[in-house]
Design a protein around this motif. Structure first.
Motif, PDB file in Angstrom:
ATOM      1  N   TYR A  97       0.853  -1.189   0.000  1.00  0.00           N
ATOM      2  CA  TYR A  97       0.000   0.000   0.000  1.00  0.00           C
ATOM      3  C   TYR A  97       0.889   1.239   0.000  1.00  0.00           C
ATOM      4  N   PRO A  98       0.662   2.179  -0.927  1.00  0.00           N
ATOM      5  CA  PRO A  98       1.536   3.354  -1.028  1.00  0.00           C
ATOM      6  C   PRO A  98       1.332   4.387   0.067  1.00  0.00           C
ATOM      7  N   GLY A  99       0.405   4.124   0.984  1.00  0.00           N
ATOM      8  CA  GLY A  99       0.140   5.073   2.064  1.00  0.00           C
ATOM      9  C   GLY A  99      -0.943   6.062   1.680  1.00  0.00           C
ATOM     10  N   ASP A 100      -1.585   6.639   2.688  1.00  0.00           N
ATOM     11  CA  ASP A 100      -2.663   7.581   2.425  1.00  0.00           C
ATOM     12  C   ASP A 100      -2.184   8.761   1.587  1.00  0.00           C
ATOM     13  N   ASP A 101      -1.012   9.278   1.908  1.00  0.00           N
ATOM     14  CA  ASP A 101      -0.489  10.430   1.180  1.00  0.00           C
ATOM     15  C   ASP A 101      -0.155  10.057  -0.263  1.00  0.00           C
ATOM     16  N   GLY A 102       0.372   8.857  -0.453  1.00  0.00           N
ATOM     17  CA  GLY A 102       0.715   8.410  -1.798  1.00  0.00           C
ATOM     18  C   GLY A 102      -0.510   8.253  -2.675  1.00  0.00           C
ATOM     19  N   VAL A 103      -1.555   7.664  -2.109  1.00  0.00           N
ATOM     20  CA  VAL A 103      -2.801   7.487  -2.860  1.00  0.00           C
ATOM     21  C   VAL A 103      -3.431   8.844  -3.173  1.00  0.00           C
ATOM     22  N   SER A 104      -3.444   9.721  -2.185  1.00  0.00           N
ATOM     23  CA  SER A 104      -4.040  11.045  -2.379  1.00  0.00           C
ATOM     24  C   SER A 104      -3.288  11.857  -3.422  1.00  0.00           C
ATOM     25  N   ALA A 105      -1.980  11.714  -3.454  1.00  0.00           N
ATOM     26  CA  ALA A 105      -1.180  12.463  -4.426  1.00  0.00           C
ATOM     27  C   ALA A 105      -1.560  12.082  -5.850  1.00  0.00           C
ATOM     28  N   VAL A 106      -1.773  10.788  -6.076  1.00  0.00           N
ATOM     29  CA  VAL A 106      -2.174  10.332  -7.408  1.00  0.00           C
ATOM     30  C   VAL A 106      -3.582  10.810  -7.737  1.00  0.00           C
ATOM     31  N   ALA A 107      -4.477  10.718  -6.767  1.00  0.00           N
ATOM     32  CA  ALA A 107      -5.858  11.151  -6.972  1.00  0.00           C
ATOM     33  C   ALA A 107      -5.932  12.652  -7.225  1.00  0.00           C
TER      34      ALA A 107
END
Length: 295
Positions: A97-107
């Motif tokens: 899992y890329p982490g909450d920040d990682g997912v949010s950055a892509v979104a």
């Protein structure tokens, strides 16, 4: 999203029969209770897992608009609703899992692009509509969840009707919006790392180069559209493109500022209002855009 949740059952309908069996309440009370139970059953019947949301779905969140969600209430778009799914994409497959920040950055990067495919004219969005998204959590990632659902959500009141405007656009409207959206995407997607030109001249020059390229493409597209105001806008943006190119090739900070000021004001949203009106597009500058240029 959280852990995978099944569809809700229609067990709420049983409440109607239970209420009708009560003899100690008046007829009006029973009628109101039955109507309330029917509304409740209707809402339950509309529940859908957040894992099965589709582009175009209009919905009401169960509880607060933000936070972890299992299911939402799907409603017809002609009914008042809080959100609509306007885009979706899958994150790259990965073991961790890329982490909450990682997912949010892509979104944060992808959702505006996906949303513009569905509702290209951001000026025409209802007041108070903001872009949100449903993303995988660490728990749902472990179950194979990689989907991101991009939504426009009403921050205060309600949305009315579908936001799907892409299909109804005329060719010249679509051409204009494609170029305009690409221009502002180039501006905001290439924000320099530092707040001042003195601290990051190379970064600001790179941004200027990207904006100039987007302007050239936009101006070329406008060349194929008839209209007096469109022609005037094309001339304005051609001049702005020249200033952005000067900024991109500036030898020093002073030279950059000399070109940057007219370059930035040359693409201000109010410059395009008359052309938008001529094309039959929305003409009210969104408050957030107006604030940026006013600042």
């Amino acid at each position: 999203m959280a852990v995978r949740a099944p569809y809700r059952s229609l067990r709420g309908i049983s409440a109607v029969a239970a209420l009708l069996a009560l003899g100690a309440v008046g007829c009006s009370d029973v009628s109101e209770a039955v109507d309330g139970a029917k509304d409740g059953a209707k809402k339950v019947a509309r529940q859908r897992s957040v894992f099965s949301l589709d582009v175009g779905d209009c919905y009401n969140p169960n509880g607060k608009a933000e936070g972890t969600a299992y299911v939402v209430e799907i409603v017809p778009c002609d009914e008042a609703h809080e959100g609509q799914v306007v885009g979706e994409f899958a994150l790259d497959e990965g073991k961790e899992y890329p982490g909450d920040d990682g997912v949010s950055a892509v979104a944060d990067e992808r959702c505006p692009v996906e949303a513009q495919k569905y509702a290209p004219d951001t000026w025409a969005l209802p007041k108070g509509a903001a872009l949100f998204y449903y993303t995988p959590t660490r728990e749902s990632w472990a179950t194979g969840d990689r989907a991101v659902s991009c939504t426009y959500t009403a921050q205060k009141s309600k949305l009315s009707g579908s936001l799907d405007t892409a299909k109804s656009l005329k060719p010249e409207q679509a051409t204009y919006l494609k170029g305009s959206n690409a221009l502002y995407e180039a501006l905001w997607a290439n924000q320099p790392a530092k707040d001042t030109v003195e601290d990051d001249l190379a970064g600001y020059k790179a941004q200027a180069k990207a904006v100039a390229a987007a302007l050239d493409a936009h101006v070329e597209g406008l060349g194929g559209i008839e209209g007096t105001e469109v022609g005037k806008l094309r001339a304005t943006l051609t001049k702005a493109a020249g200033n952005w190119k000067k900024a991109a090739n500036a030898a020093d900070v002073d030279a950059f500022y000399i070109a940057y000021d007219p370059a930035f004001t040359g693409i201000a949203p109010n410059k395009s209002v008359a052309a938008r009106k001529e094309l039959g597009l929305a003409t009210t500058v969104p408050a957030d855009e107006a604030e940026v240029w006013a600042g």
